[in-house]
Design an enzyme around this catalytic site. Structure first.
Site, PDB file in Angstrom:
ATOM      1  N   LEU A   2      93.656  64.810  25.086  1.00  0.00           N
ATOM      2  CA  LEU A   2      92.974  63.591  24.659  1.00  0.00           C
ATOM      3  C   LEU A   2      91.786  63.434  25.607  1.00  0.00           C
ATOM      4  O   LEU A   2      91.910  63.696  26.809  1.00  0.00           O
ATOM      5  CB  LEU A   2      93.890  62.373  24.789  1.00  0.00           C
ATOM      6  CG  LEU A   2      94.993  62.204  23.738  1.00  0.00           C
ATOM      7  CD1 LEU A   2      95.828  60.975  24.055  1.00  0.00           C
ATOM      8  CD2 LEU A   2      94.421  62.087  22.339  1.00  0.00           C
ATOM      9  N   ASP A   3      90.637  63.006  25.082  1.00  0.00           N
ATOM     10  CA  ASP A   3      89.469  62.794  25.941  1.00  0.00           C
ATOM     11  C   ASP A   3      89.819  61.864  27.089  1.00  0.00           C
ATOM     12  O   ASP A   3      90.733  61.040  26.976  1.00  0.00           O
ATOM     13  CB  ASP A   3      88.316  62.177  25.139  1.00  0.00           C
ATOM     14  CG  ASP A   3      87.849  63.080  24.004  1.00  0.00           C
ATOM     15  OD1 ASP A   3      88.159  64.280  24.038  1.00  0.00           O
ATOM     16  OD2 ASP A   3      87.181  62.567  23.086  1.00  0.00           O
ATOM     17  N   LYS A   4      89.052  61.979  28.155  1.00  0.00           N
ATOM     18  CA  LYS A   4      89.339  61.192  29.358  1.00  0.00           C
ATOM     19  C   LYS A   4      89.429  59.697  29.062  1.00  0.00           C
ATOM     20  O   LYS A   4      90.297  58.999  29.589  1.00  0.00           O
ATOM     21  CB  LYS A   4      88.262  61.453  30.423  1.00  0.00           C
ATOM     22  CG  LYS A   4      88.570  60.806  31.764  1.00  0.00           C
ATOM     23  CD  LYS A   4      87.542  61.207  32.826  1.00  0.00           C
ATOM     24  CE  LYS A   4      87.888  60.566  34.165  1.00  0.00           C
ATOM     25  NZ  LYS A   4      86.926  60.943  35.227  1.00  0.00           N
TER      26      LYS A   4
END
Length: 241
Positions: free
Chosen positions: A103-105
């Site tokens: 998952l993106d930061k």
């Protein structure tokens, strides 16, 4: 060799607190001997462990659900930033753990952490058509044209075409700026880039399900829990066709 309580937690016998109580109450035996010290070292594969008289069928693989917070990297290690592995409680830690799909930061929500490479490959492979569902808050309204574009497969500027996806307006948000997005692949920054093609920016993004496995509503941001075999199987039950 590892701590007895850590092994029992890894096998979904209970939480660390529950497992330690079981041990201290004399419910756990190793090779026929009642052990009352949670820190007692055992070989999970070679030793015969019983809990309440029932043999422990040890599995070397673990599957952990995390409610990932924003600001944390989906990586096994990083010298400059905190990773999802750093957030795991001590009893869940073991060599070889990694996030199955990133998952993106700045994205929150459901993340699976495991040490089972084949499981992760099957979960992430576009050929397996495992749905990933997100709630996205946008800086503008969702239109019928956008819903149609998602259904036909968004095309990025470089010519890359996404697989057909489902875009719905969330019923909880009457101003049409909160979307439910369902995809069955995982290109880099995919959801944000799909909306960008439609001229919309994603303000907040949260993954809520993978297959038929939904994020546990009792799991606070940053918290984790071991998944049961049924949980694991449910990931592959909600496939798109």
């Amino acid at each position: 060799m590892d701590r007895l309580d850590k092994i029992l937690v890894s096998q979904n016998v209970g939480s660390r607190k529950e497992v330690q109580k079981l041990i201290k109450d004399g419910a756990v035996c190793v090779n026929g001997e009642c052990i009352k010290q949670p820190q007692h070292k055992v070989d999970a594969v070679a030793d015969d462990i019983t809990v309440g008289g029932q043999p422990l069928l040890y599995s070397k693989y673990v599957y952990i659900m995390m409610n990932k917070p924003a600001g944390v990297l989906s990586a096994s290690n990083d010298k400059r930033a905190e990773t999802v592995i750093d957030l795991l409680p001590e009893e869940f830690q073991r060599p070889g753990l990694f996030p199955a799909g990133r998952l993106d930061k700045d994205t929150e929500g459901l993340l699976i952490i495991t040490n089972d490479g084949e499981f992760a490959h099957n979960m992430l492979s576009p050929k397996k058509h495992v749905e990933k569902k997100y709630i996205a808050q946008l800086d503008g309204e969702i239109t019928e044209e956008m819903i149609s574009d998602f259904e036909n497969g968004i095309v990025f500027a470089d010519g890359t075409r996404c697989m057909p996806a489902k875009l719905e307006i969330s019923g909880e948000n009457p101003d049409k700026t909160t979307a439910i997005v369902t995809i069955c692949e995982g290109k880099f920054h995919q959801v944000k880039k799909m909306f960008a093609v439609c001229g919309k920016n994603v303000v907040h993004l949260k993954r809520i399900s993978i297959g038929d496995l939904y994020l546990d509503s009792n799991l606070h941001i940053g918290e984790t829990k071991m998944l049961s075999e049924l949980d694991k199987m449910s990931i592959f039950m909600g496939n798109m066709h």
